[in-house]
Design a protein around this motif. Structure first.
Motif, PDB file in Angstrom:
ATOM      1  N   GLU A  44      45.725  58.276  59.273  1.00 53.54           N
ATOM      2  CA  GLU A  44      46.902  59.137  59.416  1.00 53.54           C
ATOM      3  C   GLU A  44      47.004  59.476  60.898  1.00 53.54           C
ATOM      4  O   GLU A  44      46.348  60.399  61.394  1.00 53.54           O
ATOM      5  CB  GLU A  44      46.800  60.416  58.573  1.00 53.54           C
ATOM      6  CG  GLU A  44      48.069  61.256  58.676  1.00 53.54           C
ATOM      7  CD  GLU A  44      48.048  62.525  57.827  1.00 53.54           C
ATOM      8  OE1 GLU A  44      46.966  62.937  57.365  1.00 53.54           O
ATOM      9  OE2 GLU A  44      49.131  63.127  57.656  1.00 53.54           O
TER      10      GLU A  44
ATOM     11  N   ASP B 267      47.417  63.524  49.272  1.00 53.26           N
ATOM     12  CA  ASP B 267      46.924  64.120  50.525  1.00 53.26           C
ATOM     13  C   ASP B 267      45.646  64.912  50.228  1.00 53.26           C
ATOM     14  O   ASP B 267      45.461  66.043  50.676  1.00 53.26           O
ATOM     15  CB  ASP B 267      48.006  65.024  51.137  1.00 53.26           C
ATOM     16  CG  ASP B 267      47.804  65.283  52.613  1.00 53.26           C
ATOM     17  OD1 ASP B 267      46.777  64.854  53.171  1.00 53.26           O
ATOM     18  OD2 ASP B 267      48.689  65.928  53.204  1.00 53.26           O
TER      19      ASP B 267
ATOM     20  N   HIS C 115      52.159  67.074  62.570  1.00 53.54           N
ATOM     21  CA  HIS C 115      51.506  68.264  61.998  1.00 53.54           C
ATOM     22  C   HIS C 115      52.013  69.476  62.772  1.00 53.54           C
ATOM     23  O   HIS C 115      51.759  69.603  63.978  1.00 53.54           O
ATOM     24  CB  HIS C 115      49.988  68.115  62.050  1.00 53.54           C
ATOM     25  CG  HIS C 115      49.505  67.062  61.087  1.00 53.54           C
ATOM     26  ND1 HIS C 115      49.120  65.812  61.473  1.00 53.54           N
ATOM     27  CD2 HIS C 115      49.422  67.087  59.730  1.00 53.54           C
ATOM     28  CE1 HIS C 115      48.792  65.099  60.402  1.00 53.54           C
ATOM     29  NE2 HIS C 115      48.976  65.842  59.335  1.00 53.54           N
TER      30      HIS C 115
ATOM     31  N   HIS D 182      54.586  63.231  54.939  1.00 54.33           N
ATOM     32  CA  HIS D 182      55.211  64.542  54.680  1.00 54.33           C
ATOM     33  C   HIS D 182      56.353  64.901  55.638  1.00 54.33           C
ATOM     34  O   HIS D 182      56.372  65.998  56.220  1.00 54.33           O
ATOM     35  CB  HIS D 182      54.163  65.670  54.637  1.00 54.33           C
ATOM     36  CG  HIS D 182      53.110  65.638  55.735  1.00 54.33           C
ATOM     37  ND1 HIS D 182      53.393  65.928  57.033  1.00 54.33           N
ATOM     38  CD2 HIS D 182      51.788  65.351  55.688  1.00 54.33           C
ATOM     39  CE1 HIS D 182      52.273  65.831  57.748  1.00 54.33           C
ATOM     40  NE2 HIS D 182      51.288  65.461  56.951  1.00 54.33           N
TER      41      HIS D 182
HETATM   42 ZN    ZN Z   1      49.155  65.207  57.288  1.00 60.89          ZN
END
Ligand code: ZN
Ligand code: ZN
Length: 256
Positions: A79, A199, A107, A138
């Protein structure tokens, strides 16, 4: 098909202790997947831009791992962090090309310009154009607003995937549900392919995405658009990705 009762055969987004703030080992994650009769998981550690994240050479080290652990196919991924609106990443292309599956995520806690709607959208579009990146993580996060229609349009054009993340239904990203619903409906309207993902940061979370699957059933999301419902369908996508990368290498004279 009642999606609310389905556990995907492959979970495309999982973390282990190597991510620095997750609590289970890879063996524990695989055992948990086996108990659920799953067939695979993507190992997608956080990259070093997140405090305590895995080192930048982790895609290289992951090649030491077996392909199958406890009967579960482990797809070696990452990720990667999108660091800024200049499209910098915290993993080099040379290391990204060693991965089998790459998630690119913003993030919000480490992205100070997160409120910039147009710049967020442009950055996500740029990521979808990167041949090594398979999917945005996301991107429904309401604290990083963006144009869902534009994302879907580019993902479709590039043959890429978008992620529906179960943590948007939980206390992990509170207040995300309205945004997640809009994102799902946008993907449904344009028949955009998606992955559903836990996740997971603890082994009991692996494959555990009941709230998301229930929401997808309520919104009458077409099951055939969920690429990781079966291992067979997910591996068909991976063959597509291999062809894409070979084509890119041929065009550019190299994959760097
Ligand atoms: Zn993440
Ligand atoms: Zn994650």
């Amino acid at each position: 098909m009642h999606l609310s009762q389905v556990i995907p055969e492959v979970d495309t987004h999982t973390h282990t202790v190597l991510s620095g703030h997750a609590w289970s080992t890879l063996s524990e994650n695989c055992s948990a997947a086996k108990v659920l009769w799953m067939k695979g998981l993507c190992l997608t550690e956080h990259a070093p831009g997140i405090e305590g994240g895995a080192p930048s050479f982790i895609p290289h080290s992951q090649r030491m791992l077996p392909d199958v652990i406890d009967g579960i196919r482990v797809y070696k991924g990452i990720e990667v962090n999108i660091l800024d609106h200049q499209n910098h990443l915290d993993i080099s292309s040379q290391h990204l090309m060693l991965c089998e599956f790459v998630i690119a995520s913003i993030h919000s806690h480490m992205f100070s310009e997160r409120a910039m709607y147009n710049a967020n959208t442009d950055t996500y579009l740029h990521m979808l154009q990167n041949p090594h990146i398979d999917i945005l993580g996301h991107a429904d996060d309401p604290s990083v607003p963006c144009d869902f229609e534009a994302l879907v349009s580019e993902a479709c054009k590039q043959g890429k995937l978008l992620e529906l993340n179960n943590n948007s239904t939980t206390a992990h990203r509170p207040g995300s549900l309205p945004s997640l619903k809009r994102y799902i409906l946008c993907c449904k309207e344009h028949r955009q392919r998606v992955c559903v993902a836990s996740d997971a940061h603890f082994h009991t979370m692996v494959g555990n995405m009941g709230p998301l699957m229930t929401l997808l059933e309520e919104l009458e999301f077409p099951p055939e658009l969920i690429v990781n419902l079966t291992k067979e369908r997910f591996e068909a996508y991976l063959r597509e990705r291999s062809a894409r990368i070979v084509q890119f290498a041929a065009k550019s004279g190299g994959v760097n």
